[in-house]
Design a protein around this motif. Sequence first.
Motif, PDB file in Angstrom:
ATOM      1  N   GLN A 101      22.942 -32.054  90.636  1.00 19.69           N
ATOM      2  CA  GLN A 101      22.168 -31.669  89.322  1.00 19.69           C
ATOM      3  C   GLN A 101      21.594 -32.583  88.193  1.00 19.69           C
ATOM      4  OE1 GLN A 101      22.518 -32.143  85.663  1.00 19.69           O
ATOM      5  NE2 GLN A 101      23.756 -33.892  86.744  1.00 19.69           N
ATOM      6  N   THR A 102      20.739 -32.786  87.835  1.00 25.90           N
ATOM      7  CA  THR A 102      19.857 -33.418  86.497  1.00 25.90           C
ATOM      8  C   THR A 102      19.984 -32.582  85.645  1.00 25.90           C
ATOM      9  OG1 THR A 102      18.530 -35.658  86.495  1.00 25.90           O
ATOM     10  CG2 THR A 102      17.621 -33.684  87.478  1.00 25.90           C
ATOM     11  N   THR A 103      19.503 -33.493  83.890  1.00 28.02           N
ATOM     12  CA  THR A 103      19.124 -32.821  82.765  1.00 28.02           C
ATOM     13  C   THR A 103      18.048 -32.833  83.772  1.00 28.02           C
ATOM     14  OG1 THR A 103      21.111 -34.357  82.064  1.00 28.02           O
ATOM     15  CG2 THR A 103      19.408 -32.794  80.465  1.00 28.02           C
ATOM     16  N   LEU A 104      17.074 -31.751  82.910  1.00 29.36           N
ATOM     17  CA  LEU A 104      15.287 -31.324  82.834  1.00 29.36           C
ATOM     18  C   LEU A 104      15.308 -31.522  80.914  1.00 29.36           C
ATOM     19  CD1 LEU A 104      15.145 -27.721  84.826  1.00 29.36           C
ATOM     20  CD2 LEU A 104      14.102 -29.699  85.084  1.00 29.36           C
ATOM     21  N   GLU A 105      16.055 -30.952  79.891  1.00 26.45           N
ATOM     22  CA  GLU A 105      16.401 -31.043  78.896  1.00 26.45           C
ATOM     23  C   GLU A 105      17.529 -30.966  78.353  1.00 26.45           C
ATOM     24  OE1 GLU A 105      15.822 -27.968  76.494  1.00 26.45           O
ATOM     25  OE2 GLU A 105      16.675 -27.005  77.807  1.00 26.45           O
ATOM     26  N   PHE A 106      17.338 -31.394  77.170  1.00 20.48           N
ATOM     27  CA  PHE A 106      19.190 -30.672  76.035  1.00 20.48           C
ATOM     28  C   PHE A 106      18.172 -30.989  74.840  1.00 20.48           C
ATOM     29  CE2 PHE A 106      19.125 -35.333  76.900  1.00 20.48           C
ATOM     30  CZ  PHE A 106      19.490 -35.688  75.670  1.00 20.48           C
ATOM     31  N   LYS A 107      18.587 -30.037  73.715  1.00 19.81           N
ATOM     32  CA  LYS A 107      18.130 -30.121  72.166  1.00 19.81           C
ATOM     33  C   LYS A 107      19.188 -30.305  71.712  1.00 19.81           C
ATOM     34  CE  LYS A 107      16.023 -27.027  69.022  1.00 19.81           C
ATOM     35  NZ  LYS A 107      16.540 -27.817  68.021  1.00 19.81           N
ATOM     36  N   VAL A 108      19.780 -30.710  70.708  1.00 12.81           N
ATOM     37  CA  VAL A 108      20.754 -31.479  69.653  1.00 12.81           C
ATOM     38  C   VAL A 108      20.105 -30.976  67.945  1.00 12.81           C
ATOM     39  CG1 VAL A 108      22.379 -33.406  69.102  1.00 12.81           C
ATOM     40  CG2 VAL A 108      21.883 -32.932  71.615  1.00 12.81           C
ATOM     41  N   ASN A 109      21.303 -30.559  67.203  1.00 14.00           N
ATOM     42  CA  ASN A 109      21.047 -30.355  65.909  1.00 14.00           C
ATOM     43  C   ASN A 109      22.206 -31.208  65.664  1.00 14.00           C
ATOM     44  OD1 ASN A 109      18.936 -28.479  65.643  1.00 14.00           O
ATOM     45  ND2 ASN A 109      20.345 -26.587  66.768  1.00 14.00           N
ATOM     46  N   LEU A 110      22.273 -31.781  65.056  1.00 16.08           N
ATOM     47  CA  LEU A 110      23.213 -32.871  63.392  1.00 16.08           C
ATOM     48  C   LEU A 110      23.264 -31.689  62.637  1.00 16.08           C
ATOM     49  CD1 LEU A 110      21.936 -35.919  63.974  1.00 16.08           C
ATOM     50  CD2 LEU A 110      22.777 -34.870  65.431  1.00 16.08           C
ATOM     51  N   ILE A 111      24.633 -31.322  62.562  1.00 13.14           N
ATOM     52  CA  ILE A 111      24.954 -30.401  61.225  1.00 13.14           C
ATOM     53  C   ILE A 111      25.362 -31.522  60.540  1.00 13.14           C
ATOM     54  CG2 ILE A 111      25.929 -29.060  60.460  1.00 13.14           C
ATOM     55  CD1 ILE A 111      24.697 -28.050  63.070  1.00 13.14           C
ATOM     56  N   ARG A 112      26.093 -32.816  60.482  1.00 10.95           N
ATOM     57  CA  ARG A 112      26.771 -33.526  58.889  1.00 10.95           C
ATOM     58  C   ARG A 112      26.773 -34.884  59.756  1.00 10.95           C
ATOM     59  NH1 ARG A 112      30.406 -29.670  59.122  1.00 10.95           N
ATOM     60  NH2 ARG A 112      29.900 -28.832  56.845  1.00 10.95           N
ATOM     61  N   ALA A 113      26.387 -36.105  58.803  1.00  7.45           N
ATOM     62  CA  ALA A 113      27.131 -37.569  59.427  1.00  7.45           C
ATOM     63  C   ALA A 113      28.976 -37.288  59.766  1.00  7.45           C
ATOM     64  CB  ALA A 113      26.525 -38.309  58.139  1.00  7.45           C
TER      65      ALA A 113
END
Length: 161
Positions: A101-113
Amino acid sequence: MPDPIYAEGPEDFLALDEVLSISGLDYIRKMAAGEVPSPTVQRLMAYKITQVEEGRVGLHGTPAHPQTNGYGGIHGGWYAMVLDTAMTCAVITGLKRGQTQTTLEFKVNLIRAIKPGTEVIAVGTLDHIGRSTGVARGEIRGAQDGRLYATGTATCFVMTP
């Protein structure tokens, strides 16, 4: 889990035909057990695989000064790398022999530091594995207090070379 071993160069990784001869779950289990090399970037980024089961992979990490940005906070790229690893490895646990496999797309949401020196746990969970795609979600939480620091989603392209 034992301490991982890390690849020092491309020659340290298993040959593709060896990787394809076992299931993705077995490959990630061998990596976590220190039987095959983990990518060196995991050592550089201060995290390692600590839990592997079908459809779920856990990581422990403690980012420190080398993972900080110019303001002294943990760099957003650290969150992304850890979540990409957890989510992608969760997808890999669903692969059959002969698949990669290979990553097609990813999304990250940073909530807090995350403060430098804070131990965190990242978990990737497989939501779907099909003939051509795998989908996973992930989160980073504090190891001591369970606080949520980040969430993510990933879509991977499943291939049969």
